[in-house]
Design a protein around this motif. Structure first.
Motif, PDB file in Angstrom:
ATOM      1  N   LEU A 174      39.596  48.277  39.970  1.00  0.00           N
ATOM      2  CA  LEU A 174      40.752  47.454  40.007  1.00  0.00           C
ATOM      3  C   LEU A 174      40.819  47.189  41.617  1.00  0.00           C
ATOM      4  O   LEU A 174      41.252  45.931  42.088  1.00  0.00           O
ATOM      5  CB  LEU A 174      42.105  48.155  39.654  1.00  0.00           C
ATOM      6  N   THR A 175      40.785  48.108  42.598  1.00  0.00           N
ATOM      7  CA  THR A 175      40.763  47.714  43.902  1.00  0.00           C
ATOM      8  C   THR A 175      39.885  48.763  44.798  1.00  0.00           C
ATOM      9  O   THR A 175      39.698  49.670  44.113  1.00  0.00           O
ATOM     10  CB  THR A 175      42.062  47.871  44.714  1.00  0.00           C
ATOM     11  N   ASN A 176      39.245  48.123  46.021  1.00  0.00           N
ATOM     12  CA  ASN A 176      38.724  48.915  46.740  1.00  0.00           C
ATOM     13  C   ASN A 176      38.587  48.280  48.095  1.00  0.00           C
ATOM     14  O   ASN A 176      38.888  47.137  48.165  1.00  0.00           O
ATOM     15  CB  ASN A 176      36.877  49.358  46.249  1.00  0.00           C
ATOM     16  N   ASN A 177      38.255  49.218  49.168  1.00  0.00           N
ATOM     17  CA  ASN A 177      38.389  48.515  50.474  1.00  0.00           C
ATOM     18  C   ASN A 177      37.189  48.491  51.137  1.00  0.00           C
ATOM     19  O   ASN A 177      36.961  48.725  52.641  1.00  0.00           O
ATOM     20  CB  ASN A 177      39.299  49.200  51.394  1.00  0.00           C
ATOM     21  N   ILE A 222      40.698  52.166  43.473  1.00  0.00           N
ATOM     22  CA  ILE A 222      41.297  52.684  41.862  1.00  0.00           C
ATOM     23  C   ILE A 222      40.589  52.253  41.154  1.00  0.00           C
ATOM     24  O   ILE A 222      40.032  50.958  40.997  1.00  0.00           O
ATOM     25  CB  ILE A 222      42.744  51.650  42.070  1.00  0.00           C
ATOM     26  N   VAL A 223      40.430  53.179  40.008  1.00  0.00           N
ATOM     27  CA  VAL A 223      39.470  52.891  39.056  1.00  0.00           C
ATOM     28  C   VAL A 223      40.088  53.227  37.665  1.00  0.00           C
ATOM     29  O   VAL A 223      40.964  54.266  37.550  1.00  0.00           O
ATOM     30  CB  VAL A 223      38.097  53.836  39.066  1.00  0.00           C
ATOM     31  N   LYS A 224      39.623  52.254  36.528  1.00  0.00           N
ATOM     32  CA  LYS A 224      40.418  52.530  35.387  1.00  0.00           C
ATOM     33  C   LYS A 224      39.306  52.808  34.243  1.00  0.00           C
ATOM     34  O   LYS A 224      38.184  51.836  34.329  1.00  0.00           O
ATOM     35  CB  LYS A 224      41.151  51.410  34.685  1.00  0.00           C
ATOM     36  N   LEU A 225      39.117  54.090  33.604  1.00  0.00           N
ATOM     37  CA  LEU A 225      38.323  54.434  32.703  1.00  0.00           C
ATOM     38  C   LEU A 225      38.715  54.234  31.488  1.00  0.00           C
ATOM     39  O   LEU A 225      40.054  54.234  30.915  1.00  0.00           O
ATOM     40  CB  LEU A 225      37.924  55.965  32.905  1.00  0.00           C
TER      41      LEU A 225
END
Length: 312
Positions: A273-276, A307-310
């Motif tokens: 979902l997000t990463n930097n 942020i990761v969604k499994l």
């Protein structure tokens, strides 16, 4: 300052006050988070206690050299009889003429006996001040070491024997395949764990420590998303700077702390979902790869985050 920064600073404030943090050195670390709910984490490299200088005492009386050129001597003269008496020698005060005083005082040249007595008085005062300073520093050091021992589960920077025992203690726990104390507050470690992800993950988790400062942390959000944070990879300097001036004193010597220099990678087949990361995702089929070059200069807001969604 963002929400993450405030949380991290509140977490480590007591550690900064002792002038000490557990941080990475050179390392390679990988986190795998898969849709079937499994995870795998590895960390190979250095872990170190970054030792602050602690409270430093400024130059005081115990460091003042004796200067015979500044010696001043007086005679005490009885106003009624005119009797002259050498005034008792004193290092730090001079008599004051007062109309209501039956005696008056006049400066005279100090003789060799006066100067010898004044030098002995000075040396006695310096010895007493030095002893008081040593006792004060010892009490401060004992208090600081007790606090750090509690914070780090028994580890105290500079205590080589204690840090060897600390390494032996860590090696008894699951995941710590290698923990070797190298001297100068530095450890070589190999850590690997895997399993089904449940609610939360943090590395390192130090047994008996009253405060934890994770290199890598996973927190499950209410919607099931997994937030990956890396507080310690931001380095001690960025966090201390964000706190403002800390009572850690001036430098008493060159720091032995190694620079943070590492590679952190997240591999997942879930939804990112997000990463930097600087270069974004590398995608191979259903697998996403995120890679960070970590040098400890980014501060808390720039350390690796995602942020990761499994699916599970």
């Amino acid at each position: 300052m963002g929400k993450y920064s405030k949380w991290a600073l509140a977490l480590i404030a007591p550690l900064l006050l002792t002038g000490c943090l557990l941080i990475p050195g050179k390392f390679e670390s990988q986190l795998r988070l898969m849709n079937d709910g499994t995870y795998n984490f590895t960390y190979v490299g250095q872990m170190q206690l970054s030792e602050g200088d602690g409270p430093q005492s400024s130059a005081g009386m115990d460091q003042m050299p004796y200067d015979p050129g500044r010696a001043v001597c007086f005679n005490q003269i009885n106003k009624a009889s005119g009797k002259v008496t050498p005034y008792p020698l004193d290092l730090y005060s001079s008599p004051v003429n007062n109309d209501s005083d039956p005696d008056s005082y006049e400066e005279r040249e100090c003789n060799a006996d006066d100067l010898a007595k004044l030098e002995q008085m000075h040396n006695d005062e310096m010895a007493l001040a030095a002893e008081e300073t040593r006792e004060s520093k010892k009490a401060e050091e004992d208090k600081r070491n007790t606090a750090m021992s509690s914070i780090f589960g028994g580890a105290v920077p500079g205590d080589d024997e204690g840090l060897k025992k600390f390494a032996e203690k860590l090696a008894k726990y699951d995941g710590w395949n290698k923990v070797e104390y190298m001297g100068d507050n530095l450890f070589e470690v190999e850590y690997a764990v895997s399993g089904k992800f449940d609610q939360m993950f943090a590395f390192p988790t130090i047994p008996g420590a009253t405060m934890q400062f994770p290199f890598v942390q996973i927190i499950r959000r209410r919607g099931g998303e997994l937030e990956i944070l890396t507080p310690a990879m931001g380095g001690a300097g960025g966090l201390a700077g964000a706190m403002g001036p800390m009572p850690m004193g001036g430098s008493s010597g060159e720091s032995k702390t190694q620079p943070i220099d590492g590679i952190f990678t997240i591999v997942t087949d879930g939804d990112v979902l997000t990463n930097n990361t600087e270069d974004g995702l590398t995608i191979s089929g259903s697998t996403k790869n995120m890679r960070w070059k970590v040098d400890g200069t980014s501060g808390p807001d720039g350390s690796p985050r995602a942020i990761v969604k499994l699916a599970n």
